[in-house]
Write a protein that holds these residues in place. Structure first.
Motif, PDB file in Angstrom:
ATOM      1  N   VAL A 115       0.864  -1.184   0.000  1.00 37.40           N
ATOM      2  CA  VAL A 115       0.000   0.000   0.000  1.00 37.40           C
ATOM      3  C   VAL A 115       0.900   1.233   0.000  1.00 37.40           C
ATOM      4  O   VAL A 115       1.617   1.493   0.971  1.00 37.40           O
ATOM      5  CB  VAL A 115      -0.929   0.021   1.233  1.00 37.40           C
ATOM      6  N   ASN A 116       0.850   1.986  -1.077  1.00 35.69           N
ATOM      7  CA  ASN A 116       1.692   3.182  -1.200  1.00 35.69           C
ATOM      8  C   ASN A 116       0.830   4.420  -1.000  1.00 35.69           C
ATOM      9  O   ASN A 116       0.250   4.970  -1.926  1.00 35.69           O
ATOM     10  CB  ASN A 116       2.358   3.189  -2.578  1.00 35.69           C
ATOM     11  N   ALA A 117       0.740   4.872   0.264  1.00 34.12           N
ATOM     12  CA  ALA A 117      -0.107   6.016   0.601  1.00 34.12           C
ATOM     13  C   ALA A 117       0.704   7.259   0.940  1.00 34.12           C
ATOM     14  O   ALA A 117       0.173   8.372   0.886  1.00 34.12           O
ATOM     15  CB  ALA A 117      -1.010   5.665   1.781  1.00 34.12           C
ATOM     16  N   ASP A 118       1.965   7.079   1.317  1.00 35.32           N
ATOM     17  CA  ASP A 118       2.799   8.200   1.754  1.00 35.32           C
ATOM     18  C   ASP A 118       4.252   7.803   1.508  1.00 35.32           C
ATOM     19  O   ASP A 118       4.676   6.719   1.918  1.00 35.32           O
ATOM     20  CB  ASP A 118       2.564   8.462   3.252  1.00 35.32           C
ATOM     21  N   PRO A 119       5.049   8.635   0.840  1.00 30.70           N
ATOM     22  CA  PRO A 119       6.446   8.262   0.571  1.00 30.70           C
ATOM     23  C   PRO A 119       7.279   8.085   1.834  1.00 30.70           C
ATOM     24  O   PRO A 119       8.332   7.448   1.781  1.00 30.70           O
ATOM     25  CB  PRO A 119       6.960   9.425  -0.281  1.00 30.70           C
ATOM     26  N   PHE A 120       6.808   8.622   2.963  1.00 30.91           N
ATOM     27  CA  PHE A 120       7.554   8.497   4.209  1.00 30.91           C
ATOM     28  C   PHE A 120       7.060   7.344   5.084  1.00 30.91           C
ATOM     29  O   PHE A 120       7.533   7.155   6.199  1.00 30.91           O
ATOM     30  CB  PHE A 120       7.483   9.808   5.007  1.00 30.91           C
ATOM     31  N   ALA A 132      11.195  13.631  13.477  1.00 30.70           N
ATOM     32  CA  ALA A 132       9.974  12.903  13.140  1.00 30.70           C
ATOM     33  C   ALA A 132       9.190  13.716  12.121  1.00 30.70           C
ATOM     34  O   ALA A 132       9.457  14.909  11.922  1.00 30.70           O
ATOM     35  CB  ALA A 132       9.136  12.640  14.383  1.00 30.70           C
ATOM     36  N   LEU A 133       8.221  13.069  11.452  1.00 34.15           N
ATOM     37  CA  LEU A 133       7.392  13.735  10.466  1.00 34.15           C
ATOM     38  C   LEU A 133       5.923  13.545  10.825  1.00 34.15           C
ATOM     39  O   LEU A 133       5.549  12.534  11.432  1.00 34.15           O
ATOM     40  CB  LEU A 133       7.658  13.168   9.071  1.00 34.15           C
ATOM     41  N   ASN A 134       5.128  14.496  10.455  1.00 39.21           N
ATOM     42  CA  ASN A 134       3.691  14.363  10.669  1.00 39.21           C
ATOM     43  C   ASN A 134       3.119  13.376   9.642  1.00 39.21           C
ATOM     44  O   ASN A 134       3.156  13.637   8.431  1.00 39.21           O
ATOM     45  CB  ASN A 134       2.995  15.719  10.516  1.00 39.21           C
ATOM     46  N   THR A 135       2.642  12.258  10.128  1.00 45.82           N
ATOM     47  CA  THR A 135       2.112  11.211   9.258  1.00 45.82           C
ATOM     48  C   THR A 135       0.788  10.704   9.818  1.00 45.82           C
ATOM     49  O   THR A 135       0.354  11.102  10.903  1.00 45.82           O
ATOM     50  CB  THR A 135       3.100  10.035   9.141  1.00 45.82           C
ATOM     51  N   ASN A 136       0.175   9.798   9.084  1.00 43.87           N
ATOM     52  CA  ASN A 136      -1.091   9.197   9.505  1.00 43.87           C
ATOM     53  C   ASN A 136      -1.116   7.759   9.005  1.00 43.87           C
ATOM     54  O   ASN A 136      -1.446   7.497   7.843  1.00 43.87           O
ATOM     55  CB  ASN A 136      -2.268   9.998   8.945  1.00 43.87           C
ATOM     56  N   HIS A 160      -8.882   6.872  -3.022  1.00 46.51           N
ATOM     57  CA  HIS A 160      -8.839   8.279  -2.612  1.00 46.51           C
ATOM     58  C   HIS A 160      -9.655   8.501  -1.345  1.00 46.51           C
ATOM     59  O   HIS A 160     -10.772   8.002  -1.213  1.00 46.51           O
ATOM     60  CB  HIS A 160      -9.386   9.178  -3.716  1.00 46.51           C
ATOM     61  N   TYR A 161      -9.067   9.258  -0.405  1.00 42.47           N
ATOM     62  CA  TYR A 161      -9.791   9.689   0.793  1.00 42.47           C
ATOM     63  C   TYR A 161      -9.128  10.942   1.350  1.00 42.47           C
ATOM     64  O   TYR A 161      -7.966  11.240   1.046  1.00 42.47           O
ATOM     65  CB  TYR A 161      -9.832   8.578   1.858  1.00 42.47           C
ATOM     66  N   ASN A 162      -9.874  11.687   2.135  1.00 43.93           N
ATOM     67  CA  ASN A 162      -9.356  12.874   2.809  1.00 43.93           C
ATOM     68  C   ASN A 162      -8.998  12.501   4.245  1.00 43.93           C
ATOM     69  O   ASN A 162      -9.825  11.941   4.973  1.00 43.93           O
ATOM     70  CB  ASN A 162     -10.391  14.001   2.794  1.00 43.93           C
ATOM     71  N   GLU A 163      -7.781  12.800   4.660  1.00 44.95           N
ATOM     72  CA  GLU A 163      -7.314  12.380   5.970  1.00 44.95           C
ATOM     73  C   GLU A 163      -6.790  13.549   6.794  1.00 44.95           C
ATOM     74  O   GLU A 163      -6.495  14.629   6.269  1.00 44.95           O
ATOM     75  CB  GLU A 163      -6.197  11.338   5.820  1.00 44.95           C
ATOM     76  N   THR A 164      -6.659  13.307   8.098  1.00 46.98           N
ATOM     77  CA  THR A 164      -6.108  14.277   9.037  1.00 46.98           C
ATOM     78  C   THR A 164      -4.737  13.800   9.491  1.00 46.98           C
ATOM     79  O   THR A 164      -4.608  12.678  10.004  1.00 46.98           O
ATOM     80  CB  THR A 164      -7.020  14.449  10.263  1.00 46.98           C
ATOM     81  N   LEU A 165      -3.712  14.613   9.268  1.00 46.84           N
ATOM     82  CA  LEU A 165      -2.362  14.269   9.714  1.00 46.84           C
ATOM     83  C   LEU A 165      -2.229  14.517  11.215  1.00 46.84           C
ATOM     84  O   LEU A 165      -2.835  15.436  11.761  1.00 46.84           O
ATOM     85  CB  LEU A 165      -1.326  15.093   8.959  1.00 46.84           C
ATOM     86  N   LEU A 166      -1.429  13.702  11.862  1.00 47.75           N
ATOM     87  CA  LEU A 166      -1.192  13.848  13.295  1.00 47.75           C
ATOM     88  C   LEU A 166       0.164  14.494  13.548  1.00 47.75           C
ATOM     89  O   LEU A 166       1.136  14.212  12.834  1.00 47.75           O
ATOM     90  CB  LEU A 166      -1.255  12.488  13.984  1.00 47.75           C
ATOM     91  N   ASN A 167       0.206  15.334  14.551  1.00 47.09           N
ATOM     92  CA  ASN A 167       1.447  16.006  14.935  1.00 47.09           C
ATOM     93  C   ASN A 167       2.357  15.012  15.659  1.00 47.09           C
ATOM     94  O   ASN A 167       2.013  14.481  16.705  1.00 47.09           O
ATOM     95  CB  ASN A 167       1.135  17.190  15.847  1.00 47.09           C
ATOM     96  N   LYS A 168       3.522  14.762  15.073  1.00 50.21           N
ATOM     97  CA  LYS A 168       4.510  13.869  15.694  1.00 50.21           C
ATOM     98  C   LYS A 168       5.850  14.587  15.862  1.00 50.21           C
ATOM     99  O   LYS A 168       6.879  13.929  16.062  1.00 50.21           O
ATOM    100  CB  LYS A 168       4.668  12.605  14.846  1.00 50.21           C
ATOM    101  N   ILE A 169       5.807  15.917  15.775  1.00 47.48           N
ATOM    102  CA  ILE A 169       7.034  16.716  15.877  1.00 47.48           C
ATOM    103  C   ILE A 169       7.092  17.449  17.208  1.00 47.48           C
ATOM    104  O   ILE A 169       8.077  17.326  17.952  1.00 47.48           O
ATOM    105  CB  ILE A 169       7.113  17.714  14.705  1.00 47.48           C
ATOM    106  N   ALA A 200      -2.719  17.976  12.871  1.00 49.68           N
ATOM    107  CA  ALA A 200      -1.718  18.889  12.329  1.00 49.68           C
ATOM    108  C   ALA A 200      -2.111  19.416  10.956  1.00 49.68           C
ATOM    109  O   ALA A 200      -1.340  20.145  10.328  1.00 49.68           O
ATOM    110  CB  ALA A 200      -0.375  18.189  12.250  1.00 49.68           C
ATOM    111  N   GLY A 201      -3.290  19.056  10.474  1.00 49.41           N
ATOM    112  CA  GLY A 201      -3.725  19.519   9.158  1.00 49.41           C
ATOM    113  C   GLY A 201      -4.410  18.409   8.382  1.00 49.41           C
ATOM    114  O   GLY A 201      -4.335  17.228   8.741  1.00 49.41           O
ATOM    115  N   ASN A 202      -5.060  18.777   7.326  1.00 50.79           N
ATOM    116  CA  ASN A 202      -5.777  17.824   6.475  1.00 50.79           C
ATOM    117  C   ASN A 202      -5.140  17.767   5.086  1.00 50.79           C
ATOM    118  O   ASN A 202      -4.516  18.728   4.641  1.00 50.79           O
ATOM    119  CB  ASN A 202      -7.250  18.220   6.355  1.00 50.79           C
ATOM    120  N   ARG A 203      -5.355  16.656   4.426  1.00 53.88           N
ATOM    121  CA  ARG A 203      -4.865  16.538   3.054  1.00 53.88           C
ATOM    122  C   ARG A 203      -5.677  15.486   2.300  1.00 53.88           C
ATOM    123  O   ARG A 203      -6.336  14.625   2.902  1.00 53.88           O
ATOM    124  CB  ARG A 203      -3.384  16.149   3.023  1.00 53.88           C
TER     125      ARG A 203
END
Length: 266
Positions: free
Chosen positions: A93-98, A148-152, A226-235, A244-247
């Protein structure tokens, strides 16, 4: 006497010439007579042989029945119509390069015909920092911003999916074996479960199903989700785990699996 011979000579000559033409004509008719018969016989034999070969080809490669209903490719080794199918699937599953994510799950459905089916599917996901994230953040002190990076992370997916198997064919393997396959198109709706919540998901895809037997197949699928998600603050330690924001997330899912058909069918 000389006068009589002179009078008779033209008559004799004409008689001889007429007789010669008659003999020549009769020989020509005699010689040409058997030729049409032989040609006709040969033509009939060729026509019969051609008709027999055509019927043999139809018997071997095409389905029996009304010739007006003969399809392009017939005599399926298997039949999906009015059968259930269970699949075990897994992949990348390739959802985020990080983020590196893998999944494993199942798919269960019913084939209304050889061409259309409806399925329910679900899988569990395992996510961890990707090598890209590790390389980017390595050699930094633990208390430094940017370690760290903000990821979900994705955790699971549940949904339904329609399948249209519109292309069917046979592949010859060096003339020794025949592989039967379907090329299908996918469209579905479901829920992606992530660290931050559950997100409504749309999906489209395509795949190929190679039949190993009348009931077992090897499956390769690709889905664009495709879906709209909320990133979590991990920094920021003081805001860790908070939004930490939506994307908008476009996920590529590559799957491999085994399918099993069962049921009475037609």
């Amino acid at each position: 006497m000389r006068t009589q011979l002179q009078l008779r000579s033209p008559l004799i000559a004409r008689f001889i010439m007429t007789s010669a033409f008659a003999i020549l004509a009769s020989q020509t008719v005699f010689a040409a007579g058997p030729t049409p018969t032989a040609s006709s016989t040969s033509s009939d034999d060729a026509s019969t042989a051609q008709r027999v070969n055509t019927e043999a080809i139809k018997e071997k490669y095409w389905a029996r029945g009304d010739e007006a209903e003969i399809g392009v490719v017939q005599n399926r080794l298997y039949s999906k119509a009015h059968k259930f199918e269970f699949q075990i699937i897994g992949g990348l599953v390739n959802a985020d390069p990080f983020v590196a994510t893998y999944n494993l799950g199942g798919r269960f459905g019913y084939h209304f015909s050889e061409y259309f089916s409806l399925h329910a599917l679900a899988w569990k996901s395992w996510a961890s920092p990707s090598s890209t994230q590790t390389t980017l953040l390595e050699d930094k002190p633990a208390d430094e911003i940017g370690t760290a990076l903000n990821t979900n992370y994705a955790r699971a997916y549940y949904g339904t999916e329609a399948q249209a198997s519109l292309l069917y064919g046979k592949l010859s393997v060096v003339g020794k074996a025949i592989i039967y396959y379907d090329l299908h198109f996918l469209a579905g709706l479901g829920i992606t479960s992530t660290e931050s919540g559950s997100d409504f998901t749309q999906s489209f895809g395509l795949g190929q199903q190679f039949y190993l037997s009348k009931t077992t197949s090897l499956i390769f699928d690709y889905r664009l989700m495709h879906y709209n998600e909320t990133l979590l603050n991990k920094i920021e330690p003081t805001e860790y785990g908070q939004a930490a924001g939506n994307r908008s997330n476009w996920t590529n899912v590559f799957s491999i699996g085994l399918g099993f058909l069962f049921g009475s069918g037609k």
